[in-house]
Each structure stands twice: as structure tokens, then as C-alpha cells.
Design a protein around this motif. Structure first.
Motif, mmCIF file in Angstrom:
data_model
loop_
_atom_site.group_PDB
_atom_site.id
_atom_site.type_symbol
_atom_site.label_atom_id
_atom_site.label_comp_id
_atom_site.label_asym_id
_atom_site.label_seq_id
_atom_site.Cartn_x
_atom_site.Cartn_y
_atom_site.Cartn_z
ATOM 1 N N ARG A 1 0.843 -1.200 0.000
ATOM 2 C CA ARG A 1 0.000 0.000 0.000
ATOM 3 C C ARG A 1 0.877 1.248 0.000
ATOM 4 O O ARG A 1 1.831 1.355 0.774
ATOM 5 C CB ARG A 1 -0.914 0.020 1.221
ATOM 6 N N GLU B 1 3.683 0.343 2.737
ATOM 7 C CA GLU B 1 3.480 -0.690 3.756
ATOM 8 C C GLU B 1 3.215 -2.046 3.112
ATOM 9 O O GLU B 1 2.534 -2.150 2.085
ATOM 10 C CB GLU B 1 2.285 -0.327 4.628
ATOM 11 N N GLU C 1 3.040 -6.353 4.799
ATOM 12 C CA GLU C 1 3.333 -7.366 5.826
ATOM 13 C C GLU C 1 3.668 -6.722 7.179
ATOM 14 O O GLU C 1 4.530 -7.204 7.920
ATOM 15 C CB GLU C 1 4.487 -8.270 5.360
ATOM 16 N N GLY C 2 2.987 -5.635 7.485
ATOM 17 C CA GLY C 2 3.198 -4.967 8.758
ATOM 18 C C GLY C 2 4.430 -4.092 8.831
ATOM 19 O O GLY C 2 4.709 -3.494 9.877
ATOM 20 N N PHE C 3 5.177 -3.989 7.734
ATOM 21 C CA PHE C 3 6.405 -3.186 7.686
ATOM 22 C C PHE C 3 6.087 -1.828 7.073
ATOM 23 O O PHE C 3 5.395 -1.739 6.048
ATOM 24 C CB PHE C 3 7.451 -3.909 6.848
ATOM 25 N N ARG C 4 6.623 -0.756 7.689
ATOM 26 C CA ARG C 4 6.357 0.602 7.219
ATOM 27 C C ARG C 4 7.659 1.252 6.751
ATOM 28 O O ARG C 4 8.572 1.487 7.539
ATOM 29 C CB ARG C 4 5.729 1.445 8.329
ATOM 30 N N SER D 1 0.068 6.685 10.871
ATOM 31 C CA SER D 1 0.977 5.746 11.521
ATOM 32 C C SER D 1 1.303 6.222 12.925
ATOM 33 O O SER D 1 1.364 7.428 13.184
ATOM 34 C CB SER D 1 2.285 5.623 10.714
ATOM 35 N N ASP D 2 1.512 5.274 13.821
ATOM 36 C CA ASP D 2 2.139 5.596 15.088
ATOM 37 C C ASP D 2 3.510 6.192 14.770
ATOM 38 O O ASP D 2 4.263 5.660 13.958
ATOM 39 C CB ASP D 2 2.285 4.310 15.911
ATOM 40 N N LYS E 1 6.438 3.817 14.779
ATOM 41 C CA LYS E 1 6.305 2.554 14.065
ATOM 42 C C LYS E 1 6.863 2.608 12.642
ATOM 43 O O LYS E 1 6.522 1.770 11.805
ATOM 44 C CB LYS E 1 4.831 2.134 14.024
ATOM 45 N N ASP F 1 9.675 1.699 10.239
ATOM 46 C CA ASP F 1 10.704 0.665 10.303
ATOM 47 C C ASP F 1 11.966 1.016 9.528
ATOM 48 O O ASP F 1 13.050 0.515 9.837
ATOM 49 C CB ASP F 1 10.138 -0.655 9.780
ATOM 50 N N GLY G 1 13.165 -4.926 4.715
ATOM 51 C CA GLY G 1 11.970 -5.624 5.171
ATOM 52 C C GLY G 1 11.466 -6.568 4.096
ATOM 53 O O GLY G 1 12.239 -7.334 3.507
ATOM 54 N N ASP H 1 -3.566 0.626 -3.342
ATOM 55 C CA ASP H 1 -3.253 -0.747 -2.979
ATOM 56 C C ASP H 1 -2.830 -1.514 -4.225
ATOM 57 O O ASP H 1 -3.544 -1.522 -5.230
ATOM 58 C CB ASP H 1 -4.463 -1.420 -2.334
#
Length: 248
Positions: A2, A25, A27-30, A47-48, A51, A53, A126, A247
Motif C-alpha cells: 500500500r 506498507e 506485511e506490517g512493515f512501514r 501511523s504511530d 512505528k 521501520d 523488510g 493498494d
């Protein structure tokens, strides 16, 4: 994969957008690509703050990296305690550039960032396979190709027409490409693309969709940029907006 547009204004923040910054983003990687003026504000919507990466800075002009200086405060002085260093992939000299902009004492920033010098080639970050190459801009600047899950996102960064741009964009599903100048104007050479040149690059690279970015609202007509791009590229063309998500 995304893509979220945090900022897309060219050269300086516009009335509705910060400068260049894109969150990718999977697989949970930013992965944050560029961190231009004002984009730290938009990052907090998607995003936090802690967070992120990894970060790629394509070059060291302020409109692509200045909020990496402000981000030092976020990670160094977090109320819960200092955050671990973030990997930053950038041209050589990025540490000194960020340190000088953050503090007149040029204090080290290695508690916040771990720097890796960019050079043409392919490497993992990542879940992504990243390919970078030098593009046509007055300072050391890298275009970026991001591959994940069989999909491809290409990003021009800032560039005038050049062969490396076409190689990076070849067959990309999305081509995020700057279009700063009007066709037919007396534009400075070796600096940026026009809408028509962005469209020509998209055609030569046979991309799926052209996303125009880095327009300068105070200086150019968006409609003219789009018309020139559409005339040169038969596929779908869109001007990106802050908060837009794609996406793949």
C-alpha cells in the motif's frame, strides 16, 4: 503493498500539501520514502510515530528530507524513553546534513538514525526488494523501484529525463513521477520533468498507471500538466493528493 501519500508539493509546501513523503506498507512493515517539509504532521494521521521501520531519503534537498530533522525530537525525547535507531538509506553526507539542520553544534544523531549510503543497485528492506539508481538532478539523487508480492511501484524522485528513470519504471504497476514544469516554457535544464516528459517516460517504460506528483501549485497550472501527460501516455493518469492511498 500500500502506498499512502503524506506530502506531494514540489519544492516548498503548498496550500494543501506538505512536501514529498510517501508511506509504503506491506506485511506490517512501514517504509517511509522521503521526509519533506511539513510531512511529519501528515505522518501522524496514518501511523504511530514510532512505528516507522526504515526510511529512504532520495536526496538531500529540504523538500525531500527536512522533517527528518524534526523527527529527532520524536524519537529522542519520547516520554516512554528514547526509541531505537531507525535505518536510513540516503546519499552520503545525510548524517552531517541532518545534524547541521537540527543543531548548530552539529551534534551526532546516531542515537536516532543508523545511516546506510545509497549507491546504484538492488537490496532488501523488510519485505521489499529495492532498486535505486542515480537520476538527472543537480545533486546526488536516486530514483526508486519497490517490488513486493509480484507488484512494482516506481518513484522518480526529482529528475530531468534520463535512461535510469526508464529502467527503474519498466513495467511498473504504479509510476509515481514528478511533473514540476510546464511544457513549452523556458525551463532550467537538468532539473525536473514536464507533464509531457512524465507521460513520455510512462509510455517508454510501459507502466500500468501514471501518478503525477511534485507539482508546484503556485507556479504551474495543474490542468496543463495533466493535459500534456495525457497527450503523451495512453494509460490512466492521476494527480496524487495528500491522504490518497493506492493498494497494489
Amino acid at each position: 503493498m500500500r502506498l499512502t501519500v503524506l506530502g506531494c508539493a514540489g519544492s516548498f509546501p503548498g496550500p494543501e500539501s506538505a512536501c514529498s513523503a510517501y508511506l509504503v506498507e506491506a506485511e506490517g512493515f512501514r517504509l517511509l520514502i522521503d521526509f519533506g517539509s511539513g510531512s511529519l504532521s501528515a505522518l501522524q494521521r496514518y501511523s504511530d510515530l514510532n512505528k516507522i521501520d526504515a526510511i529512504i531519503l532520495t536526496h538531500l534537498h529540504c523538500d525531500h528530507m527536512l522533517d527528518a530533522c524534526t523527527y529527532i525530537v520524536v524519537r529522542r525525547y519520547d516520554p516512554s524513553g528514547p526509541q531505537p535507531p531507525v535505518p536510513v538509506y540516503a546519499p552520503l553526507g545525510a548524517a552531517e546534513r541532518i545534524s547541521a539542520a537540527y543543531s548548530q553544534d552539529n551534534e551526532p544523531v546516531d542515537d536516532v538514525y543508523t545511516f546506510y549510503g545509497l549507491q546504484p543497485g538492488t537490496f532488501p528492506i523488510g519485505p521489499f526488494t529495492i532498486t535505486v539508481d542515480r537520476v538527472n538532478h543537480p545533486i546526488e539523487t536516486y530514483g526508486v523501484r519497490i517490488e513486493q508480492g509480484g507488484r512494482v511501484l516506481a518513484y522518480s524522485s526529482d529528475t530531468a529525463p534520463c535512461e535510469p528513470l526508464l529502467r527503474l519504471a519498466a513495467g511498473a504497476d504504479l509510476f509515481l513521477c514528478e511533473a514540476s514544469y510546464l511544457d513549452g516554457a523556458d525551463n532550467p535544464p537538468g532539473l525536473h520533468l514536464t507533464g509531457g516528459e512524465a507521460g513520455e517516460a510512462a509510455t517508454k517504460a510501459d507502466v500500468g498507471k501514471l501518478l503525477l506528483t511534485h507539482l508546484v501549485p503556485a507556479w504551474v497550472s495543474e490542468a496543463s500538466i495533466v493535459d500534456a501527460a495525457v497527450a503523451a501516455f495512453a494509460g490512466p493518469v492521476e494527480v496524487v493528493r495528500p491522504g490518497a492511498r493506492y493498494d497494489l
